[in-house]
Design an enzyme around this catalytic site. Structure first.
Site, PDB file in Angstrom:
ATOM      1  N   GLU A 254       5.974  -2.185  39.719  1.00 51.66           N
ATOM      2  CA  GLU A 254       7.383  -2.618  39.664  1.00 51.66           C
ATOM      3  C   GLU A 254       8.066  -1.997  40.853  1.00 51.66           C
ATOM      4  O   GLU A 254       8.391  -0.804  40.847  1.00 51.66           O
ATOM      5  CB  GLU A 254       8.053  -2.102  38.382  1.00 51.66           C
ATOM      6  N   CYS A 293      16.991  -0.931  40.486  1.00 52.59           N
ATOM      7  CA  CYS A 293      16.049  -1.843  41.136  1.00 52.59           C
ATOM      8  C   CYS A 293      16.506  -3.289  41.018  1.00 52.59           C
ATOM      9  O   CYS A 293      16.120  -4.137  41.799  1.00 52.59           O
ATOM     10  CB  CYS A 293      14.677  -1.685  40.494  1.00 52.59           C
TER      11      CYS A 293
HETATM   12  P1  NAP Z   1       9.138   6.471  45.163  1.00 50.28           P
HETATM   13  O1  NAP Z   1       9.359   7.486  46.199  1.00 50.28           O
HETATM   14  O2  NAP Z   1       8.181   5.405  45.396  1.00 50.28           O
HETATM   15  O3  NAP Z   1       8.779   7.298  43.832  1.00 50.28           O
HETATM   16  C1  NAP Z   1       8.537   6.664  42.625  1.00 50.28           C
HETATM   17  C2  NAP Z   1       7.624   7.522  41.781  1.00 50.28           C
HETATM   18  O4  NAP Z   1       6.367   7.659  42.435  1.00 50.28           O
HETATM   19  C3  NAP Z   1       8.122   8.939  41.570  1.00 50.28           C
HETATM   20  O5  NAP Z   1       7.788   9.354  40.272  1.00 50.28           O
HETATM   21  C4  NAP Z   1       7.333   9.722  42.588  1.00 50.28           C
HETATM   22  O6  NAP Z   1       7.167  11.071  42.235  1.00 50.28           O
HETATM   23  C5  NAP Z   1       6.009   9.012  42.520  1.00 50.28           C
HETATM   24  N1  NAP Z   1       5.190   9.211  43.704  1.00 50.28           N
HETATM   25  C6  NAP Z   1       5.574   9.306  44.992  1.00 50.28           C
HETATM   26  N2  NAP Z   1       4.486   9.467  45.774  1.00 50.28           N
HETATM   27  C7  NAP Z   1       3.409   9.473  44.954  1.00 50.28           C
HETATM   28  C8  NAP Z   1       2.009   9.624  45.172  1.00 50.28           C
HETATM   29  N3  NAP Z   1       1.508   9.758  46.365  1.00 50.28           N
HETATM   30  N4  NAP Z   1       1.209   9.597  44.085  1.00 50.28           N
HETATM   31  C9  NAP Z   1       1.699   9.428  42.847  1.00 50.28           C
HETATM   32  N5  NAP Z   1       3.015   9.303  42.599  1.00 50.28           N
HETATM   33  C10 NAP Z   1       3.857   9.316  43.640  1.00 50.28           C
HETATM   34  O7  NAP Z   1      10.483   5.748  44.780  1.00 50.28           O
HETATM   35  P2  NAP Z   1      11.893   6.409  44.587  1.00 50.28           P
HETATM   36  O8  NAP Z   1      12.539   6.515  45.929  1.00 50.28           O
HETATM   37  O9  NAP Z   1      11.797   7.621  43.741  1.00 50.28           O
HETATM   38  O10 NAP Z   1      12.601   5.299  43.705  1.00 50.28           O
HETATM   39  C11 NAP Z   1      13.452   4.366  44.232  1.00 50.28           C
HETATM   40  C12 NAP Z   1      12.743   3.055  44.435  1.00 50.28           C
HETATM   41  O11 NAP Z   1      12.212   2.599  43.208  1.00 50.28           O
HETATM   42  C13 NAP Z   1      13.676   1.964  44.895  1.00 50.28           C
HETATM   43  O12 NAP Z   1      13.088   1.327  45.989  1.00 50.28           O
HETATM   44  C14 NAP Z   1      13.798   1.037  43.701  1.00 50.28           C
HETATM   45  O13 NAP Z   1      14.025  -0.307  44.048  1.00 50.28           O
HETATM   46  C15 NAP Z   1      12.505   1.225  43.002  1.00 50.28           C
HETATM   47  N6  NAP Z   1      12.655   0.957  41.575  1.00 50.28           N
HETATM   48  C16 NAP Z   1      12.028  -0.114  41.042  1.00 50.28           C
HETATM   49  C17 NAP Z   1      12.165  -0.386  39.692  1.00 50.28           C
HETATM   50  C18 NAP Z   1      11.498  -1.578  39.042  1.00 50.28           C
HETATM   51  O14 NAP Z   1      11.491  -1.652  37.813  1.00 50.28           O
HETATM   52  N7  NAP Z   1      10.953  -2.487  39.767  1.00 50.28           N
HETATM   53  C19 NAP Z   1      12.918   0.454  38.878  1.00 50.28           C
HETATM   54  C20 NAP Z   1      13.542   1.542  39.463  1.00 50.28           C
HETATM   55  C21 NAP Z   1      13.394   1.789  40.821  1.00 50.28           C
HETATM   56  P3  NAP Z   1       8.000  12.244  42.967  1.00 50.28           P
HETATM   57  O15 NAP Z   1       9.408  12.010  42.596  1.00 50.28           O
HETATM   58  O16 NAP Z   1       7.434  13.456  42.403  1.00 50.28           O
HETATM   59  O17 NAP Z   1       7.757  12.062  44.439  1.00 50.28           O
END
Ligand code: NAP
Length: 691
Positions: A254, A293
């Site tokens: 997602e 999102c």
């Molecule tokens: P992100 O950096 O991709 O992080 C999302 C999750 O992934 C966090 O729990 C993060 O943990 C984890 N993560 C990061 N690197 C990882 C790795 N190498 N291995 C395993 N896990 C890892 O995204 P974000 O900036 O936190 O969130 C914002 C984004 O999410 C936006 O682009 C938004 O559009 C999207 N989003 C999508 C939805 C949907 O339902 N489609 C819902 C909400 C948000 P850490 O925090 O510990 O790094």
């Protein structure tokens, strides 16, 4: 405060925690680290301890536990609200996260009990006849996968993100490891503590990682699954992890997307849809400070409306009160962190290559009861791009904050082309009172979207809005949005069940699937209406008839029901009918007559008839035809908390030539011979629950 992880049945503090700061004040809130956790052992523990314990329970027992858990959490909601302000959330932002998440548990609990059997597995669809004589048939069953579901969540909805994911895995009978985003994991951890303290689900069902996932992905196996919510960048990286690829690990992604909202050409200033559109764009920009999102990133409107729309949006945006969410009157809080604000500013600067800011500023304003140096405050920013076909960034760059870009379109074809330039989104919305326009646009963009909302004056009052994923509907989208699909009622549960096609004799498959299949043995010694739910066996049957249908029967049925359709009453007209050629009996008369034949009239274990499924009239019944019915016990579904259960009966009505004239499933409630089982404590305890 040291945020802990929950692994192998213990709360564990990681080594050398990183500091996470309050979004409003910049003060440290928590130290987070998962260093020192044994990730391989966590997966193994879930598979070995949690999985078998969950799989022992039926869907209904798990669903009842989910209800108990939802009640338990709801009774403690104020402690989550208190902590939630540190994430920058206003009370209404937190409501979506906290009570929206708990509501998802409630919804899945009740749908699970209504739509799934009280079994540990599911039969999917009708049997498939694979042979002429009917001695070789096929059936599909769905059983829970025997690995662990790893749930990785984004920072914006720490409670909802966790609960919407565990709702489906717990119902499916699959243990989970939850990994909330580090920035807001202290709130998820607070709620998770209560989940564990409640002791409602068996040990090993749920584990928590606060901090990085370490080498967990290296240890994923074929029965495990991953759901990832976050940026497309991280999601793509994880989906390509060698263990995921090598073991075909189920992976639901997602990601972010450039969701659109469009104002129809009929919705001129003054039309209700114009005002509704303005309100929705402002709402989506400011709820959760635009960190959703599903937020509207691209707002399309007929070119000539742009000036009026900019004025209206400016007027509404000027009313937004930005500041400490705990302060009186504040309607928008800060972003989740200062680094998140830097990120959003950077993205807006990139967008400004092809668009101009028509409302808001990247810096220089004073939030209420806070300061924008320590708190991650940002004003809503509305951009305008006059040439969206030349400036592709407006369809590609997601500024994950209170940011939206207004763009013109010149025709419906133009609008469809522009919308599709987002290359796949979670959601789109359309504000129009012109249903023909709505139809053409929806069919032009549907395959690029997971969800489409069409708003007009008729549904606006009750509409759940552009940005709200609902447990009943799917959440996810193609392409840029990740290609995933979550929730959607039972569709989400199916992701955690393996569908297997079984082939064999009807009797073998009846015994395995616990659903009687035509061709299996029938037992007619005792009338099945005389048997309690426990005594009733699949294949227990009553064959009754024949009864000859007369013209008087048909006329009597017509006169007392009032159904005098010509095919039953008018010989000449019936003769001209291409299907009949003569007067025929009413279909509903056949069903009633069949009941008159198979029913045992005396009080007994059968309590009520609650419906009929799959009714088909297959051949006409003429006066003089002699009908026989065979009613066979097809499926039993005992309720956990009641002294009865549902029984589905296969009903086949044949004429004197053995030809099937009607076929359907009769649905009844049948009493147990014994008392119901005890229910999980909190279901009755309630603990001051408001729901
Ligand atoms: P992100 O950096 O991709 O992080 C999302 C999750 O992934 C966090 O729990 C993060 O943990 C984890 N993560 C990061 N690197 C990882 C790795 N190498 N291995 C395993 N896990 C890892 O995204 P974000 O900036 O936190 O969130 C914002 C984004 O999410 C936006 O682009 C938004 O559009 C999207 N989003 C999508 C939805 C949907 O339902 N489609 C819902 C909400 C948000 P850490 O925090 O510990 O790094």
């Amino acid at each position: 405060m040291n945020v802990q992880s929950y692994a192998l049945g213990k709360w564990i503090t990681g080594e050398d925690g990183d500091v996470v700061r309050n979004a409003v004040t910049g003060e440290p809130v928590a130290q987070v680290s998962s260093r020192g956790l044994d990730f391989a052992a966590m997966l193994d523990y879930g598979r070995r301890v949690g999985g078998p314990a969950l799989r022992k329970l039926t869907f209904h027992k798990r669903a009842l536990k989910m209800k108990a858990l939802a009640q338990y959490l709801l009774a403690r909601k104020e402690s989550y609200y208190e902590l939630s302000t540190a994430t920058g959330a206003t009370r209404s932002d937190s409501w979506i996260d906290i009570e929206g998440g708990i509501g998802t548990l409630f919804t899945y609990s009740s749908r699970g009990r209504r739509e799934l059997p009280n079994e540990t597995f599911l039969v999917d669809g009708a049997p498939e006849m694979l042979s002429r004589q009917g001695t070789f048939v096929g059936v599909h069953i769905c059983t829970p996968i025997e690995g662990v579901a790893v749930h990785i969540d984004a920072f914006n909805f720490p409670c909802w993100g966790m609960l919407e994911k565990i709702s489906v895995t717990l119902l499916a009978g699959v243990p989970a490891i939850v990994k909330p985003a580090t920035q807001t994991c202290y709130l998820a951890e607070r709620m998770f503590r209560d989940i564990i303290a409640s002791e409602i689900f068996p040990e090993g069902s749920l584990q928590l990682i606060c901090g990085s996932v370490g080498d967990l992905f290296d240890h994923l196996k074929a029965q495990d699954s991953v759901t990832f919510t976050g940026s497309a960048f991280t999601g793509r990286k994880l989906r390509q992890h060698p263990a995921v690829v090598r073991n075909s690990v189920r992976f639901t992604l997602e990601a972010d997307s450039l969701n659109f909202s469009l104002l129809g050409p009929d919705a001129k200033p003054g039309a209700p849809e114009f005002d509704l559109f303005v309100k929705e764009v402002v709402r989506e920009m400011t709820v959760k400070a635009g960190q959703k999102c599903t937020a509207i990133r691209r707002a399309f409107t007929p070119r000539e409306i742009i000036p009026a729309l900019v004025d209206a949006l400016r007027e509404h945006l000027a009313k937004v009160v930005i500041g400490d969410p705990a302060a009186e009157g504040v309607t928008m809080g800060p972003l989740a962190s200062l680094s998140q604000r830097n990120e959003v500013r950077e993205r807006v600067r990139e967008l400004c290559q092809g668009a101009e800011i028509v409302y808001g500023t990247l810096d220089g304003f004073k939030p209420v009861a806070a300061d924008s140096e320590h708190g991650a405050f940002l004003s809503p920013i509305l951009l305008h791009c006059s040439d969206p076909k030349s400036h592709l960034d407006v369809h590609r760059i997601e500024a994950f904050g209170p940011v939206s870009t207004l763009m013109p379109y010149d025709s419906i074809e133009d609008a469809i082309e522009l919308i599709r330039m987002g290359e796949g989104s979670l959601v789109g919305s359309l504000f129009t009172f012109d249903n023909e326009f709505a139809r053409e646009l929806v069919l032009g963009v549907a395959c690029f979207h997971g969800r489409l909302l069409i708003v007009n004056r008729d549904c606006a009052r009750e509409s759940t809005g552009h940005g709200s994923p609902l447990p009943n509907l799917i959440h996810g989208g193609p392409g840029r949005a990740g290609g995933g699909e979550e929730m959607g009622g039972m569709r989400g549960v199916m992701h955690y069940l393996q569908r297997t096609a079984l082939q064999g004799s009807p009797e073998t498959l009846t015994r395995i699937s616990r659903r009687w299949i035509t061709g299996s043995a029938r037992h007619t010694e005792v009338h099945p209406f005389r048997k309690s739910l426990e005594d009733l066996d699949l294949g227990d049957c009553v064959v009754a008839g024949p009864r000859t249908v007369t013209l008087e029967d048909i006329e009597h049925f017509a006169s007392f029901t009032g159904d005098k359709f010509y095919a039953h009453m008018d010989e000449a007209a019936a003769k001209a009918n291409p299907f009949f050629g003569a007067r025929v009996a009413h279909g509903y008369f056949i069903v009633s007559l069949a009941a008159g034949l198979f029913v045992d009239p005396h009080p007994g274990p059968v309590l009520a008839n609650y419906g009929i499924d799959n009714l088909r009239f297959l051949s006409p019944v003429f006066p003089g035809d002699a009908l026989t019915v065979a009613l066979t016990c097809k499926q039993k579904n005992p309720r956990v908390t009641e002294n009865y259960g549902e029984v589905r009966w296969d009903s086949v009505v044949t004429n004197q030539d053995g030809k099937i004239v009607a076929q359907y499933d009769v649905l009844t409630m049948v009493q147990k011979g014994t008392q119901p089982e005890p229910v999980p404590a909190a279901v009755h305890a309630g603990e001051g629950v408001a729901a």
